[in-house]
Design a protein around this motif. Structure first.
Motif, short mmCIF file in Angstrom:
data_model
loop_
_atom_site.label_atom_id
_atom_site.label_comp_id
_atom_site.label_asym_id
_atom_site.label_seq_id
_atom_site.Cartn_x
_atom_site.Cartn_y
_atom_site.Cartn_z
N HIS A 118 -40.36 16.27 -12.24
CA HIS A 118 -40.40 18.04 -12.55
C HIS A 118 -41.73 17.76 -12.93
N ASP A 124 -38.42 13.27 -16.17
CA ASP A 124 -37.14 13.99 -15.01
C ASP A 124 -37.93 13.91 -13.69
N SER A 245 -31.18 17.00 -16.71
CA SER A 245 -30.56 16.47 -15.70
C SER A 245 -31.14 17.06 -14.05
MN MN Z 1 -33.59 15.43 -11.93
#
Ligand code: MN
Ligand code: PSU
Length: 288
Positions: A118, A124, A245
């Motif tokens: 990300h 992430d 998440s």
């Molecule tokens: Mn993720």
């Protein structure tokens, strides 16, 4: 040896149905992708979890259930024991679709865009990338979703030994747009060429999958200058809301569709159908 062709199977995922697209476009798209796979001489197997059962080949009623119910979990690798033990419904991501496809002996899988690293929060990292490093399935996609940090995503794939093919392109496609300015590892212009690389990988005993990236069709593309400000706004909103998440990607895709007046949705649908076609052609080439 029999000359009868082995069956050419193509897995399709279901998180894109349960969490990636709005209703009713999601069910319509799921059925259209199956139809496209059939029209190219392969058999579609939409993967998902129904009442704790891992399935490759959802029927119409099961597809509808994943597309409409609000009790469908987005199932990544960590969620598999939970949905099975608790007998829950789940949409499978690229990660779990690969894993289930492999258990069912399916080698080719079509999706929209894979997850990746990300933007901003570099911790992430989608489980899709690790799955590509470990599970032997060819994943056909339009690159990584443009909401991501694409250079970091490619670095991660390189570190974990995932070969990235450009299908009819020298550049890694950027999901809504055809180009990213980032190179792929190899260009293939035909399904046979992809099959040759896949067989070489298997003969070498190299673990993991193969990422085949196909640019969105030109007529449905959104130029980077047009989509980039929209992505930036959506990413900023996700941060303000403190999303984490599994929530991040579904929020971004939905918000980008709203902000772009559905143009991004149109591009997303077009690339999914195109990828189903290419995946079917690769599956047929492998079965030959
Ligand atoms: Mn993720
Ligand atoms: N491609 C799409 N729409 C989607 C996805 C892919 O066009 O919704 C899904 C896939 O299931 C992918 C997931 O595995 O998004 C990535 O989620 P995350 O970033 O949380 O790993």
């Amino acid at each position: 040896m029999s000359v009868t062709a082995k069956s050419a199977l193509v897995a399709l995922e279901s998180t894109v149905i349960s969490h990636g697209l709005p209703y009713p476009q999601n069910v319509a798209l799921a059925r259209e992708m199956e139809e496209i796979v059939r029209s190219r001489g392969a058999e579609p197997r939409t993967v998902g979890v129904i009442a704790g059962e891992l399935l490759a080949g959802l029927n119409d009623e099961q597809l509808e259930r994943l597309a409409t119910s609000h009790e469908v979990r987005k199932v990544s690798r960590r969620d598999l024991p939970i949905v099975v033990a608790r007998k829950l419904d789940g949409g499978t991501t690229v990660t779990t679709t690969m894993w289930i496809a492999h258990r069912f002996g399916i080698q080719v899988f079509a999706t929209g865009g894979i997850g990746g690293v990300h933007r901003g929060d570099g911790t992430d990292v989608s489980a899709d990338l690790q799955e590509l490093a470990r599970t032997p399935v060819i994943v056909v996609c339009a690159g990584a979703k443009a909401i991501l940090n694409l250079p970091a995503t490619l670095e991660y794939l390189e570190t974990f030994g995932v070969t990235v093919v450009g299908y009819g392109t020298d550049e890694f496609p950027a999901f809504y747009s055809r180009s990213s300015g980032l190179p792929v590892d190899v260009r293939c212009d035909t399904a046979e060429e992809v099959a040759t690389i896949w067989r070489a990988k298997q003969d070498l005993g190299l673990a993991g999958g193969l990422l085949v990236t196909v640019p969105v069709p030109a007529e449905d593309e959104m130029p980077a200058e047009e989509i980039e400000p929209v992505i930036e706004q959506a990413v900023a909103e996700a941060n303000e809301r403190g999303l984490r998440s599994a929530q991040v990607t579904p929020f971004l895709l939905a918000r980008i569709a709203e902000l772009s007046g559905e143009r991004s949705l149109q591009a997303n649908l077009a690339l999914l159908k195109n990828n189903a076609r290419v995946a079917a052609e690769i599956a047929v080439a492998l079965a030959r």
